[in-house]
Design a protein around this motif. Structure first.
Motif, mmCIF file in Angstrom:
data_model
loop_
_atom_site.group_PDB
_atom_site.id
_atom_site.type_symbol
_atom_site.label_atom_id
_atom_site.label_comp_id
_atom_site.label_asym_id
_atom_site.label_seq_id
_atom_site.Cartn_x
_atom_site.Cartn_y
_atom_site.Cartn_z
ATOM 1 N N GLY A 12 0.083 -9.881 6.008
ATOM 2 C CA GLY A 12 -1.140 -9.103 6.191
ATOM 3 C C GLY A 12 -1.285 -8.021 5.138
ATOM 4 O O GLY A 12 -2.389 -7.699 4.697
ATOM 5 N N GLY A 13 -0.157 -7.446 4.701
ATOM 6 C CA GLY A 13 -0.204 -6.443 3.649
ATOM 7 C C GLY A 13 -0.655 -7.015 2.323
ATOM 8 O O GLY A 13 -1.440 -6.396 1.599
ATOM 9 N N LEU A 14 -0.155 -8.212 1.976
ATOM 10 C CA LEU A 14 -0.576 -8.849 0.722
ATOM 11 C C LEU A 14 -2.066 -9.174 0.752
ATOM 12 O O LEU A 14 -2.770 -9.004 -0.261
ATOM 13 C CB LEU A 14 0.241 -10.120 0.479
ATOM 14 C CG LEU A 14 1.748 -9.919 0.270
ATOM 15 C CD1 LEU A 14 2.416 -11.267 -0.020
ATOM 16 C CD2 LEU A 14 2.033 -8.935 -0.852
ATOM 17 N N VAL A 15 -2.552 -9.625 1.901
ATOM 18 C CA VAL A 15 -3.979 -9.917 2.029
ATOM 19 C C VAL A 15 -4.796 -8.629 1.868
ATOM 20 O O VAL A 15 -5.855 -8.625 1.230
ATOM 21 C CB VAL A 15 -4.271 -10.600 3.378
ATOM 22 C CG1 VAL A 15 -5.784 -10.738 3.586
ATOM 23 C CG2 VAL A 15 -3.610 -11.974 3.432
ATOM 24 N N ALA A 16 -4.309 -7.523 2.439
ATOM 25 C CA ALA A 16 -5.009 -6.245 2.289
ATOM 26 C C ALA A 16 -5.066 -5.821 0.821
ATOM 27 O O ALA A 16 -6.081 -5.300 0.350
ATOM 28 C CB ALA A 16 -4.324 -5.173 3.130
ATOM 29 N N LEU A 17 -3.977 -6.050 0.071
ATOM 30 C CA LEU A 17 -3.991 -5.750 -1.365
ATOM 31 C C LEU A 17 -5.005 -6.627 -2.089
ATOM 32 O O LEU A 17 -5.728 -6.165 -2.985
ATOM 33 C CB LEU A 17 -2.602 -5.956 -1.963
ATOM 34 C CG LEU A 17 -1.502 -4.982 -1.540
ATOM 35 C CD1 LEU A 17 -0.188 -5.355 -2.218
ATOM 36 C CD2 LEU A 17 -1.881 -3.540 -1.880
ATOM 37 N N ARG A 18 -5.063 -7.879 -1.703
ATOM 38 C CA ARG A 18 -6.001 -8.802 -2.347
ATOM 39 C C ARG A 18 -7.443 -8.352 -2.131
ATOM 40 O O ARG A 18 -8.290 -8.479 -3.020
ATOM 41 C CB ARG A 18 -5.806 -10.210 -1.796
ATOM 42 C CG ARG A 18 -6.683 -11.264 -2.479
ATOM 43 C CD ARG A 18 -6.343 -12.654 -1.970
ATOM 44 N NE ARG A 18 -6.662 -12.807 -0.556
ATOM 45 C CZ ARG A 18 -6.213 -13.809 0.211
ATOM 46 N NH1 ARG A 18 -5.395 -14.719 -0.312
ATOM 47 N NH2 ARG A 18 -6.552 -13.879 1.469
ATOM 48 N N ARG A 19 -7.726 -7.788 -0.962
ATOM 49 C CA ARG A 19 -9.093 -7.344 -0.655
ATOM 50 C C ARG A 19 -9.360 -5.922 -1.145
ATOM 51 O O ARG A 19 -10.445 -5.380 -0.912
ATOM 52 C CB ARG A 19 -9.337 -7.419 0.858
ATOM 53 C CG ARG A 19 -9.365 -8.840 1.399
ATOM 54 C CD ARG A 19 -10.043 -8.901 2.752
ATOM 55 N NE ARG A 19 -9.368 -8.077 3.740
ATOM 56 C CZ ARG A 19 -8.813 -8.544 4.865
ATOM 57 N NH1 ARG A 19 -8.843 -9.849 5.122
ATOM 58 N NH2 ARG A 19 -8.233 -7.732 5.715
ATOM 59 N N GLY A 20 -8.362 -5.301 -1.789
ATOM 60 C CA GLY A 20 -8.555 -3.946 -2.292
ATOM 61 C C GLY A 20 -8.598 -2.899 -1.207
ATOM 62 O O GLY A 20 -9.284 -1.880 -1.346
ATOM 63 N N GLU A 21 -7.812 -3.096 -0.125
ATOM 64 C CA GLU A 21 -7.856 -2.189 1.017
ATOM 65 C C GLU A 21 -6.593 -1.345 1.154
ATOM 66 O O GLU A 21 -6.434 -0.622 2.138
ATOM 67 C CB GLU A 21 -8.082 -2.997 2.299
ATOM 68 C CG GLU A 21 -9.435 -3.696 2.309
ATOM 69 C CD GLU A 21 -9.558 -4.771 3.368
ATOM 70 O OE1 GLU A 21 -10.686 -5.277 3.555
ATOM 71 O OE2 GLU A 21 -8.543 -5.123 3.999
ATOM 72 N N ALA A 22 -5.681 -1.436 0.206
ATOM 73 C CA ALA A 22 -4.450 -0.648 0.261
ATOM 74 C C ALA A 22 -3.946 -0.392 -1.151
ATOM 75 O O ALA A 22 -4.278 -1.117 -2.095
ATOM 76 C CB ALA A 22 -3.382 -1.379 1.079
ATOM 77 N N HIS A 23 -3.140 0.682 -1.277
ATOM 78 C CA HIS A 23 -2.495 0.968 -2.554
ATOM 79 C C HIS A 23 -1.173 0.229 -2.697
ATOM 80 O O HIS A 23 -0.749 -0.075 -3.818
ATOM 81 C CB HIS A 23 -2.213 2.473 -2.675
ATOM 82 C CG HIS A 23 -3.444 3.330 -2.686
ATOM 83 N ND1 HIS A 23 -3.778 4.172 -1.653
ATOM 84 C CD2 HIS A 23 -4.415 3.465 -3.619
ATOM 85 C CE1 HIS A 23 -4.901 4.801 -1.946
ATOM 86 N NE2 HIS A 23 -5.312 4.390 -3.130
ATOM 87 N N LEU A 24 -0.507 -0.021 -1.587
ATOM 88 C CA LEU A 24 0.791 -0.683 -1.627
ATOM 89 C C LEU A 24 1.039 -1.362 -0.303
ATOM 90 O O LEU A 24 0.376 -1.074 0.709
ATOM 91 C CB LEU A 24 1.907 0.309 -1.929
ATOM 92 C CG LEU A 24 2.194 1.402 -0.892
ATOM 93 C CD1 LEU A 24 3.645 1.864 -0.990
ATOM 94 C CD2 LEU A 24 1.275 2.613 -1.110
#
Length: 651
Positions: free
Chosen positions: A451-463
């Motif tokens: 889920g964290g990698l998907v959030a990075l892909r969508r530009g929703e997290a810094h790390l």
């Protein structure tokens, strides 16, 4: 009074109404009360009035200044006596008669109407001065009433007094001011399982902290809190406590016991003392709210779960406090943001979801916190509220939402947003960031490694925290980063090697020895959520051992953190879980290791220079922080902060 023989009968919901309807019914009922709202007043000295609400308009009793005053240091003169003075034809004035020395703030002497600055004067030393320019009438003179004129309005009714207001009142001749007396709010905590703050609870007992929290909220809004002791789950005892509170309070709140269970007495107590007109409001959390009146005052029953209690206290009690104070509730600032996770709607209820907020690139992200009504830490960590309207279809991941901010918006710019795998050491990292580099902070949301990698892909997290094993190569994280984030420039920074294993009750009463024991019919397991690296590790280990997941009782029961599964084991709700040693160590449970795993932080290169992220990386490279994480148990921090891998934009 109710028949004592029926006092332990089960209550039922009288109604289940929308929030707007509940508020309307409350307002209608209160409008019928002859002495509502309470508008008592107090006369206070100014040095005790800060933050109070003015009870009436305040008019100036004195002008400020109350005499014509010099605005500069120099000499006071009659402007007419300076006419004709120039540089080529200076005028000489006699001191003490035609020119009188004066300091800023001094009263103007009789027959003078101007001040010449000391910089424009030449003292000749013979009792005269020389001036080279004529003075205009009222030059450098503060006229009487320049600031305040006696009888003018200084402050309106209903103003919360600020430091500057106190100064204005004093300047206008006031030493005291009439203010609205704070409404008195009685909070009655109920529950036979409750023990006071400071007492160590035994199994089955809970610390009573709602009264402390709700009372502090009321005081923040301008009320006075009447705190009483814990009241046991007994109809007559709760009734007596409520009746006593009605003698001195303006608003009475019964905390807990508002639902329809065997020991939920709030609704019947209120009905016995007065009238109930709402029992059940279509909001989450906080559904079982009781609204009523008794002895000419509002009496409310609110749920005992802390998040429900805080929300319903604000929804229903704060407006009553503001009404007593004679003002409208202040409106919080709202901002637009995107949510990285789906927000599911509960049909028929307005749902209020607490979120952490941070700016990632050119947009603001609102990451939802744990939604359980009993999770008080969601109150501590929340930056704002997102409302999912009743009868909606929910909010899809990546959708824009409106966030009602609970604090200042400035912190958004100083936040590092982490979405991904949970690790208790991230909380330590967040604490260190706040301590070392205020106002920077780390807002962490548990969504699992994938889920964290998907959030990075969508530009929703810094790390994103990540520990995804590639069974084919035995390498952690690199395969999934390439697959989920193709074509992105990514840096993998090592956090720690973590020891994974079986978390078991202290003493291992069931004698579990290995993963194969999880398939025993008498063993209850608790799992991590889909997409969590720990769950993927479990599936890999089960496949290697030839164990069918369907043979494990509780395989489909999910928790979102290592501490949550450890708590389930410690409380007896489960017999085993797979998690990290640090979680077992924190709760004092037993632990059987199954191996070490690599936990990394996945950071898109465009965020490496974001100040909070750069500060986090600096902390990771500090040996003292690595030692603190190592001391938590189950961590190898020898390589903490080192770059594990770098992926170019074309990889």
């Amino acid at each position: 009074m109710s028949n004592p023989s029926s006092s332990n009968q089960r209550a039922v919901y009288l109604t289940d109404v929308p929030l707007a309807t509940a508020r309307e019914r409350l307002a209608t009922a209160l409008a019928e009360l002859p002495d509502w709202p309470s508008h008592r007043t107090l006369r206070l000295p100014l040095d005790q009035a800060l933050g109070r609400i003015t009870a009436a308009p305040v008019w100036a009793e004195l002008s400020s200044p109350h005499f014509p005053a010099a605005a500069m240091d120099g000499v006071a003169v009659s402007a007419a006596g300076t006419v004709g003075a120039t540089e080529t034809s200076p005028r000489h004035l006699k001191l003490d008669t035609e020119a009188i020395w004066i300091d800023t703030g001094d009263a103007m002497p009789p027959s003078t109407d101007a001040v010449i600055m000391i910089e424009d004067i030449h003292d000749r030393g013979d009792g005269t001065i020389e001036i080279t320019a004529a003075a205009a009438p009222w030059q450098h003179v503060r006229p009487m009433g320049e600031d305040i004129v006696a009888s003018e309005l200084v402050l309106p009714q209903g103003r919360r007094l600020e430091p500057r207001d106190l100064g204005a009142l004093a300047a206008a001749g006031h030493a005291e001011v009439d203010v609205v007396a704070p409404p008195r709010v009685a909070v009655i905590p109920t529950g036979s399982e409750l023990v006071p703050v400071g007492q160590t609870p035994r199994p089955g007992e809970l610390i009573e902290f709602n009264g402390l929290m709700l009372g502090a909220l009321a005081e923040t809004w301008g009320a006075e809190t009447l705190r009483g002791g814990i009241v046991a789950d007994d109809f007559h005892t709760i009734r007596d406590a409520t009746e006593a509170a009605l003698e001195s309070a303006d608003i009475v709140v019964i905390n807990a016991g508002s639902s329809a269970g065997r020991e939920d007495f709030s609704a019947r107590v209120i009905a016995d003392l007065g009238r109930v007109f709402v029992h059940g409001v279509a909001v989450r959390p906080g559904h079982p709210v009781v609204l009523g009146v008794a002895r000419g005052k509002p009496v409310l029953g609110i749920p005992g779960y802390p998040v429900s209690a805080a929300l319903t206290f604000e929804l229903f009690v704060r407006p009553l406090i503001e009404e007593c104070l004679g003002r409208a509730a202040p409106q919080r600032r709202t901002i637009k943001a995107v949510t990285p996770r789906q927000l599911v709607s509960h049909a028929g209820d307005d749902e209020f979801i607490r979120v952490r907020v941070g700016r990632v690139g050119d947009r603001i992200v609102a990451a939802p916190l744990e939604r359980a009504a009993g999770v008080i830490m969601s109150l501590v960590r929340a930056d704002g509220l997102v409302t999912v309207p009743r009868f909606s279809e929910g909010i899809a991941a990546g959708s824009e939402v409106e966030v009602e901010l609970l604090g200042e918006a400035e912190g958004i710019q100083h936040t590092a947003v982490a979405i991904g795998s949970h690790d208790p050491a991230l909380d330590l990292l967040a604490s260190e960031l706040s301590r070392r580099s205020p106002p920077m902070r780390l807002a962490s949301t548990n969504a699992g490694s994938y889920g964290g990698l998907v959030a990075l892909r969508r530009g929703e997290a810094h790390l994103a925290g990540c520990h995804l094993l590639d069974p084919a190569t035995g390498v952690y994280n690199e395969t999934d980063v390439r697959r989920v984030l193709p074509g992105r420039a990514i840096t993998l920074v090592h956090f720690a090697q973590r020891e994974q294993g079986l978390i078991l009750p202290k003493g291992n009463p069931m004698g579990l020895k290995s993963l194969s024991d999880l398939a025993r019919p008498d063993v209850r397991f608790v799992n991590r959520q889909r997409g969590a690296g720990t769950r993927m590790l479990l599936d890999h280990l089960l496949a290697r051992e030839g164990i069918d997941p369907s043979a494990i009782e509780g395989y489909d029961r999910e928790q979102y953190t290592h501490l949550a599964v450890a708590a389930d084991v410690d409380s007896g709700m489960a017999d085993a879980a797979l998690g990290i040693r640090a979680a077992a160590h924190a709760l004092g449970t037993d632990f059987i290791p199954v191996g070490m795993e690599q936990y990394d932080l996945v950071i898109p290169d465009e965020h490496l220079d974001h100040p909070p992220v750069a500060a986090l990386l600096g902390i990771l490279r500090d040996p003292t922080f690595a030692e603190a994480v190592h001391a938590m148990g189950g961590y190898d921090t020898a390589l903490m902060g080192q770059v594990v891998a770098e992926f170019g934009a074309d990889s």
